[in-house]
Scaffold this motif. Structure first.
Motif, PDB file in Angstrom:
ATOM      1  N   LYS A 117      -9.218  35.623  25.323  1.00 49.93           N
ATOM      2  CA  LYS A 117      -9.991  36.743  25.367  1.00 49.93           C
ATOM      3  C   LYS A 117     -10.723  37.211  24.138  1.00 49.93           C
ATOM      4  O   LYS A 117     -11.762  37.599  24.449  1.00 49.93           O
ATOM      5  CB  LYS A 117      -8.651  38.001  25.713  1.00 49.93           C
ATOM      6  CG  LYS A 117      -9.356  39.288  25.930  1.00 49.93           C
ATOM      7  CD  LYS A 117      -8.303  40.277  26.201  1.00 49.93           C
ATOM      8  CE  LYS A 117      -8.814  41.715  26.501  1.00 49.93           C
ATOM      9  NZ  LYS A 117      -8.085  42.833  26.782  1.00 49.93           N
ATOM     10  N   PRO A 118     -10.170  37.346  22.964  1.00 44.35           N
ATOM     11  CA  PRO A 118     -11.046  37.626  21.682  1.00 44.35           C
ATOM     12  C   PRO A 118     -12.322  36.745  21.412  1.00 44.35           C
ATOM     13  O   PRO A 118     -13.426  37.169  21.443  1.00 44.35           O
ATOM     14  CB  PRO A 118     -10.159  37.290  20.596  1.00 44.35           C
ATOM     15  CG  PRO A 118      -8.676  37.273  21.166  1.00 44.35           C
ATOM     16  CD  PRO A 118      -8.669  36.833  22.586  1.00 44.35           C
ATOM     17  N   THR A 119     -12.079  35.405  22.057  1.00 48.52           N
ATOM     18  CA  THR A 119     -13.416  34.610  21.744  1.00 48.52           C
ATOM     19  C   THR A 119     -14.534  35.056  23.044  1.00 48.52           C
ATOM     20  O   THR A 119     -15.858  35.180  22.976  1.00 48.52           O
ATOM     21  CB  THR A 119     -13.093  33.125  22.346  1.00 48.52           C
ATOM     22  OG1 THR A 119     -11.954  32.678  21.500  1.00 48.52           O
ATOM     23  CG2 THR A 119     -14.188  32.137  22.014  1.00 48.52           C
ATOM     24  N   LEU A 120     -13.934  35.479  24.317  1.00 44.18           N
ATOM     25  CA  LEU A 120     -14.762  35.757  25.057  1.00 44.18           C
ATOM     26  C   LEU A 120     -15.433  37.054  24.906  1.00 44.18           C
ATOM     27  O   LEU A 120     -16.693  37.231  24.987  1.00 44.18           O
ATOM     28  CB  LEU A 120     -14.224  35.723  26.737  1.00 44.18           C
ATOM     29  CG  LEU A 120     -13.606  34.642  27.065  1.00 44.18           C
ATOM     30  CD1 LEU A 120     -12.863  35.001  28.282  1.00 44.18           C
ATOM     31  CD2 LEU A 120     -14.703  33.889  27.717  1.00 44.18           C
ATOM     32  N   GLU A 121     -14.755  38.034  24.333  1.00 46.89           N
ATOM     33  CA  GLU A 121     -15.171  39.441  23.898  1.00 46.89           C
ATOM     34  C   GLU A 121     -16.358  39.293  22.860  1.00 46.89           C
ATOM     35  O   GLU A 121     -17.406  39.773  22.957  1.00 46.89           O
ATOM     36  CB  GLU A 121     -14.182  40.325  23.364  1.00 46.89           C
ATOM     37  CG  GLU A 121     -13.402  40.868  24.689  1.00 46.89           C
ATOM     38  CD  GLU A 121     -12.268  41.694  23.801  1.00 46.89           C
ATOM     39  OE1 GLU A 121     -11.886  41.645  22.744  1.00 46.89           O
ATOM     40  OE2 GLU A 121     -11.240  42.297  24.865  1.00 46.89           O
ATOM     41  N   LYS A 122     -16.214  38.259  21.831  1.00 47.13           N
ATOM     42  CA  LYS A 122     -16.854  37.780  20.886  1.00 47.13           C
ATOM     43  C   LYS A 122     -18.397  37.283  21.395  1.00 47.13           C
ATOM     44  O   LYS A 122     -19.295  37.961  20.847  1.00 47.13           O
ATOM     45  CB  LYS A 122     -16.366  36.919  19.628  1.00 47.13           C
ATOM     46  CG  LYS A 122     -17.215  36.917  18.437  1.00 47.13           C
ATOM     47  CD  LYS A 122     -16.569  36.049  17.510  1.00 47.13           C
ATOM     48  CE  LYS A 122     -17.350  35.748  16.245  1.00 47.13           C
ATOM     49  NZ  LYS A 122     -16.764  35.014  15.315  1.00 47.13           N
ATOM     50  N   ALA A 123     -18.096  36.445  22.173  1.00 48.20           N
ATOM     51  CA  ALA A 123     -19.225  36.001  22.849  1.00 48.20           C
ATOM     52  C   ALA A 123     -20.078  37.006  23.512  1.00 48.20           C
ATOM     53  O   ALA A 123     -21.385  36.845  23.631  1.00 48.20           O
ATOM     54  CB  ALA A 123     -18.966  34.814  23.876  1.00 48.20           C
ATOM     55  N   SER A 124     -19.533  38.034  24.245  1.00 48.50           N
ATOM     56  CA  SER A 124     -20.309  38.791  24.997  1.00 48.50           C
ATOM     57  C   SER A 124     -20.930  39.938  24.079  1.00 48.50           C
ATOM     58  O   SER A 124     -22.127  40.387  24.449  1.00 48.50           O
ATOM     59  CB  SER A 124     -19.238  39.602  26.233  1.00 48.50           C
ATOM     60  OG  SER A 124     -18.408  40.267  25.281  1.00 48.50           O
ATOM     61  N   GLN A 125     -20.270  40.122  23.054  1.00 45.31           N
ATOM     62  CA  GLN A 125     -20.907  41.204  21.996  1.00 45.31           C
ATOM     63  C   GLN A 125     -22.151  40.332  21.297  1.00 45.31           C
ATOM     64  O   GLN A 125     -23.205  41.009  21.042  1.00 45.31           O
ATOM     65  CB  GLN A 125     -19.791  41.432  20.904  1.00 45.31           C
ATOM     66  CG  GLN A 125     -18.851  42.492  21.579  1.00 45.31           C
ATOM     67  CD  GLN A 125     -17.629  42.616  20.238  1.00 45.31           C
ATOM     68  OE1 GLN A 125     -17.862  41.985  19.395  1.00 45.31           O
ATOM     69  NE2 GLN A 125     -16.980  43.612  20.453  1.00 45.31           N
ATOM     70  N   GLU A 126     -21.988  39.026  21.147  1.00 43.06           N
ATOM     71  CA  GLU A 126     -23.157  38.475  20.452  1.00 43.06           C
ATOM     72  C   GLU A 126     -24.302  38.338  21.511  1.00 43.06           C
ATOM     73  O   GLU A 126     -25.290  38.490  21.146  1.00 43.06           O
ATOM     74  CB  GLU A 126     -22.707  36.993  20.054  1.00 43.06           C
ATOM     75  CG  GLU A 126     -21.829  36.975  18.788  1.00 43.06           C
ATOM     76  CD  GLU A 126     -21.203  35.689  18.678  1.00 43.06           C
ATOM     77  OE1 GLU A 126     -21.350  34.866  19.303  1.00 43.06           O
ATOM     78  OE2 GLU A 126     -20.475  35.575  17.393  1.00 43.06           O
ATOM     79  N   ALA A 127     -23.946  37.958  22.773  1.00 39.37           N
ATOM     80  CA  ALA A 127     -25.053  38.030  23.886  1.00 39.37           C
ATOM     81  C   ALA A 127     -25.752  39.310  24.019  1.00 39.37           C
ATOM     82  O   ALA A 127     -27.054  39.600  24.131  1.00 39.37           O
ATOM     83  CB  ALA A 127     -24.231  37.706  25.006  1.00 39.37           C
ATOM     84  N   GLU A 128     -24.921  40.483  23.964  1.00 39.77           N
ATOM     85  CA  GLU A 128     -25.473  41.781  24.036  1.00 39.77           C
ATOM     86  C   GLU A 128     -26.285  42.164  22.841  1.00 39.77           C
ATOM     87  O   GLU A 128     -27.541  42.782  22.868  1.00 39.77           O
ATOM     88  CB  GLU A 128     -24.385  42.864  24.005  1.00 39.77           C
ATOM     89  CG  GLU A 128     -24.801  44.309  24.329  1.00 39.77           C
ATOM     90  CD  GLU A 128     -23.727  45.016  24.582  1.00 39.77           C
ATOM     91  OE1 GLU A 128     -23.926  46.371  24.255  1.00 39.77           O
ATOM     92  OE2 GLU A 128     -22.608  44.752  25.319  1.00 39.77           O
TER      93      GLU A 128
END
Length: 141
Positions: A117-128
């Motif tokens: 979950k933390p990796t997915l959240e970090k990736a979505s934040q970076e994409a945003e």
């Protein structure tokens, strides 16, 4: 005579209950200390906390669902979900399955999700951040 007997029963009962609480506290403190030591030793920060909340290690969760452990916080969630659904449905108590196994399968999926979950959240934040701020606007009719 009766008051003496009642007093003795109360005192003995209080001692027994007090000792039981003291022993339970010692066990809880030792378990907590052991979990903290395990988290520091190599499970990492999140792994230790997720293990505490679900009561299952990542290795155990991967063995239950028969998937590879997440490498670098990445896992094939399609494979995890496919195996979860198949095993969960096969162990449905209405079909003669086991509720215990079904709950273990659910906890295994939750444990793997907690790990990535933390990796997915970090990736979505970076994409945003990369896309820029793009609010979702809903129009009322």
């Amino acid at each position: 005579m009766a008051h003496r007997l009642i007093t003795q029963v109360v005192f003995i009962g209080t001692r027994v209950v007090g000792r039981a609480f003291a022993e339970a506290y010692k066990q809880a403190a030792a378990s907590s200390q052991y979990q903290r030591a395990q988290a520091k030793a190599g499970n990492g920060g999140l792994s230790g906390r997720a293990s505490l909340s679900s009561g299952m290690t990542l290795d155990e969760a991967c063995k239950i669902l028969n998937v590879k452990p997440p490498q670098g916080g990445k896992a094939d969630m399609d494979e995890v979900m496919e195996r979860f659904k198949r095993l969960f449905d096969n162990n449905d108590p209405k079909k003669g399955g086991s509720f215990y196994l079904q709950s273990k399968i659910l906890r295994a999926r939750e444990r793997i999700e907690a790990e990535i979950k933390p990796t997915l959240e970090k990736a979505s934040q970076e994409a945003e951040v990369k896309e820029g701020w793009n609010p979702k606007i809903y129009k009322d009719r």
